[in-house]
Design a protein around this motif. Structure first.
Motif, PDB file in Angstrom:
ATOM      1  N   THR A 140      14.415 -25.430 -17.742  1.00 42.25           N
ATOM      2  CA  THR A 140      14.407 -25.642 -16.294  1.00 42.25           C
ATOM      3  C   THR A 140      14.303 -24.316 -15.546  1.00 42.25           C
ATOM      4  N   LEU A 141      15.032 -23.293 -16.024  1.00 42.60           N
ATOM      5  CA  LEU A 141      14.945 -21.970 -15.409  1.00 42.60           C
ATOM      6  C   LEU A 141      13.522 -21.431 -15.473  1.00 42.60           C
ATOM      7  N   THR A 142      12.876 -21.600 -16.623  1.00 38.95           N
ATOM      8  CA  THR A 142      11.506 -21.120 -16.787  1.00 38.95           C
ATOM      9  C   THR A 142      10.555 -21.819 -15.828  1.00 38.95           C
ATOM     10  N   ARG A 195      11.360 -23.376 -12.957  1.00 39.58           N
ATOM     11  CA  ARG A 195      11.709 -23.199 -11.545  1.00 39.58           C
ATOM     12  C   ARG A 195      11.594 -21.744 -11.079  1.00 39.58           C
ATOM     13  N   ARG A 196      12.038 -20.788 -11.901  1.00 40.30           N
ATOM     14  CA  ARG A 196      12.087 -19.394 -11.469  1.00 40.30           C
ATOM     15  C   ARG A 196      10.915 -18.564 -11.987  1.00 40.30           C
ATOM     16  N   GLY A 197      10.260 -19.033 -13.039  1.00 39.14           N
ATOM     17  CA  GLY A 197       9.141 -18.292 -13.601  1.00 39.14           C
ATOM     18  C   GLY A 197       9.464 -17.744 -14.978  1.00 39.14           C
ATOM     19  N   ILE A 248      10.896 -13.951 -15.381  1.00 40.37           N
ATOM     20  CA  ILE A 248      12.319 -13.733 -15.108  1.00 40.37           C
ATOM     21  C   ILE A 248      13.158 -14.165 -16.312  1.00 40.37           C
ATOM     22  N   ALA A 249      12.845 -15.335 -16.863  1.00 33.92           N
ATOM     23  CA  ALA A 249      13.580 -15.833 -18.022  1.00 33.92           C
ATOM     24  C   ALA A 249      13.420 -14.890 -19.214  1.00 33.92           C
ATOM     25  N   ARG A 294      15.525 -11.666 -18.799  1.00 31.09           N
ATOM     26  CA  ARG A 294      16.945 -11.940 -19.038  1.00 31.09           C
ATOM     27  C   ARG A 294      17.227 -12.076 -20.532  1.00 31.09           C
ATOM     28  N   SER A 343      10.293 -18.962 -22.749  1.00 29.97           N
ATOM     29  CA  SER A 343       9.612 -18.304 -21.628  1.00 29.97           C
ATOM     30  C   SER A 343       8.339 -17.594 -22.057  1.00 29.97           C
ATOM     31  N   ALA A 366       5.503 -20.397 -10.825  1.00 27.85           N
ATOM     32  CA  ALA A 366       6.657 -21.251 -11.076  1.00 27.85           C
ATOM     33  C   ALA A 366       6.486 -22.561 -10.301  1.00 27.85           C
ATOM     34  N   PRO A 403       9.133 -24.505  -8.365  1.00 28.42           N
ATOM     35  CA  PRO A 403      10.530 -24.676  -7.935  1.00 28.42           C
ATOM     36  C   PRO A 403      10.842 -26.022  -7.317  1.00 28.42           C
TER      37      PRO A 403
END
Length: 397
Positions: A70-72, A74-76, A79-80, A83, A129, A200, A202
């Protein structure tokens, strides 16, 4: 005359992204064969704890796949991925601390588990990601190619990182090896600064994670079952050879990785050309033979040949099934679906370590590879069933 990579910037970007994955994944590969040695030889614990030290990293990946996907989305992906690289480095530093605390085994083991959990969370972020990033760069029509080259990077790192970790353990100890592991993802982080971001999603409406898992369950089950063979090689091949007083223990992951990368390089395009299920069927049959060879090996050469065949067989199962998964979901669900799909492989990796360690304590290391053979056989049966059902659908108007 310009190369194709020069004519198509996306190919150059995919190559750089693959290099990022390869360099950073050495942080996962180097500890894989030496964590069991550290736990049994330096901390004086049993094979059950050795398997737990390896497998707990995959517990973190299993539990985080849905959130990471979901992070990948929604945020791209970029970014994932960054991190994940940070978590790789931090996890290696924590494992380094465990190496310095070996005089207090229980405390050192607890610290080691903390570091392994961080590495597992980092791996969850990276594998989802980076694949999503690669598909975004070159397009979904080449998705199996992306999965193939990314897998080649991962298992190429395993082929090099496994024996490298064993050599470094003998030369500079566990803590020194973990210090080198901490530097590698930092290099990968810097390399990502030259890569473009991908879009992304979002605000896109998305179904529940459970419903997405329902769409891809049987494809994921195949990946889970084939993963048992690799997990057994990664966790216990060195200990198996040492128990048999055989030489060349560090070459198990090298043999596996060589077979794996060879198939990815030569046949990475095959799922796009002939379909994922036919490729998976042939691959699982080869893995089955490889696991039987290791189980019944009377000589180290047979075991190494079995590891090589296991690498040949495991190589194309993930991209073959991944291609089918990507075709089953919408673009804005791609990261979530890949996260759930990869979790099936994590389940194999996470459970095989401690359960196979328990079996090894009671029945010997060779029996671990009998379980790997049974897993490959079960995956083969499922793949044959899915392929038969797919062919019936194709024939029916």
């Amino acid at each position: 005359m310009t190369s194709s990579a020069t004519r198509n910037p996306a190919d150059s970007q995919l190559l750089l992204l693959t290099a990022v994955l390869f360099i950073s994944y050495l942080c996962v590969a180097m500890p894989l064969p030496i964590v069991p040695v550290f736990v049994t030889a330096q901390l004086g614990m049993s094979n059950l704890f050795a398997g737990l030290g390896v497998g707990i990293a995959f517990l973190a990946t299993i539990l985080s796949r849905g959130v990471v996907g979901t992070l990948t989305d929604r945020r791209g992906a970029q970014i994932a991925a960054r991190r994940g690289l940070v978590l790789y480095a931090v996890g290696a530093v924590v494992a380094l601390a465990a190496g310095l605390l070996a005089a207090t085994p229980i405390f050192a083991f607890a610290v080691l588990l903390g570091g392994r959990l961080l590495v597992g969370l980092g791996e969850s972020l990276i594998t989802v990601s980076v694949v999503s990033w690669g598909v975004g760069i070159v397009g979904p029509a080449r998705s199996s190619r992306v999965l193939a080259v990314m897998g080649a990077a991962i298992y190429g790192a395993l082929a090099i990182g496994g024996p490298l970790g064993v050599v470094l353990l003998d030369r500079i100890g566990f803590a020194g090896t973990m210090a080198i592991s901490a530097v590698l993802p930092c290099i990968g982080f810097v390399m990502t600064l030259w890569l473009p971001a991908v879009a992304a999603h979002p605000d896109a409406e998305r179904p529940s994670f459970i419903s997405i898992i329902g769409r891809i369950f049987w494809h994921g089950a195949i990946v889970c079952l084939q993963g048992i063979g690799f997990a057994a090689i990664g966790a216990f091949f060195v200990l198996y050879f040492r128990d048999q007083h055989w030489s060349y223990a560090g070459l198990g992951l090298t043999a596996f990785g060589a077979g794996f990368v060879l198939v990815r390089v030569l046949f990475g395009h095959m799922p796009d050309r002939v379909g994922g299920l036919p490729v998976a069927i042939a691959s699982l049959a080869v893995e089955l033979i490889g696991q039987i060879l290791i189980w019944m090996a009377p000589h180290p050469a047979f075991a190494l040949a079995g590891a090589f065949l296991t690498g040949l067989g495991c190589s194309m199962v993930f991209p073959s099934m991944g291609r089918e998964v990507i075709r089953l979901v919408e673009p804005h669900l791609r990261g979530t679906a890949l996260g759930g799909f990869a979790a099936f492989q994590d389940i194999a990796y996470g459970l095989t370590g401690p359960l196979a360690g328990l079996l090894a304590d009671r029945a010997g290391y060779s029996r671990v590879y009998l379980i790997g053979a049974l897993g490959a056989a079960a995956g083969l049966v499922i793949a044959l069933g899915l392929n038969r059902r797919q062919r019936r659908r194709t024939r029916t108007p």
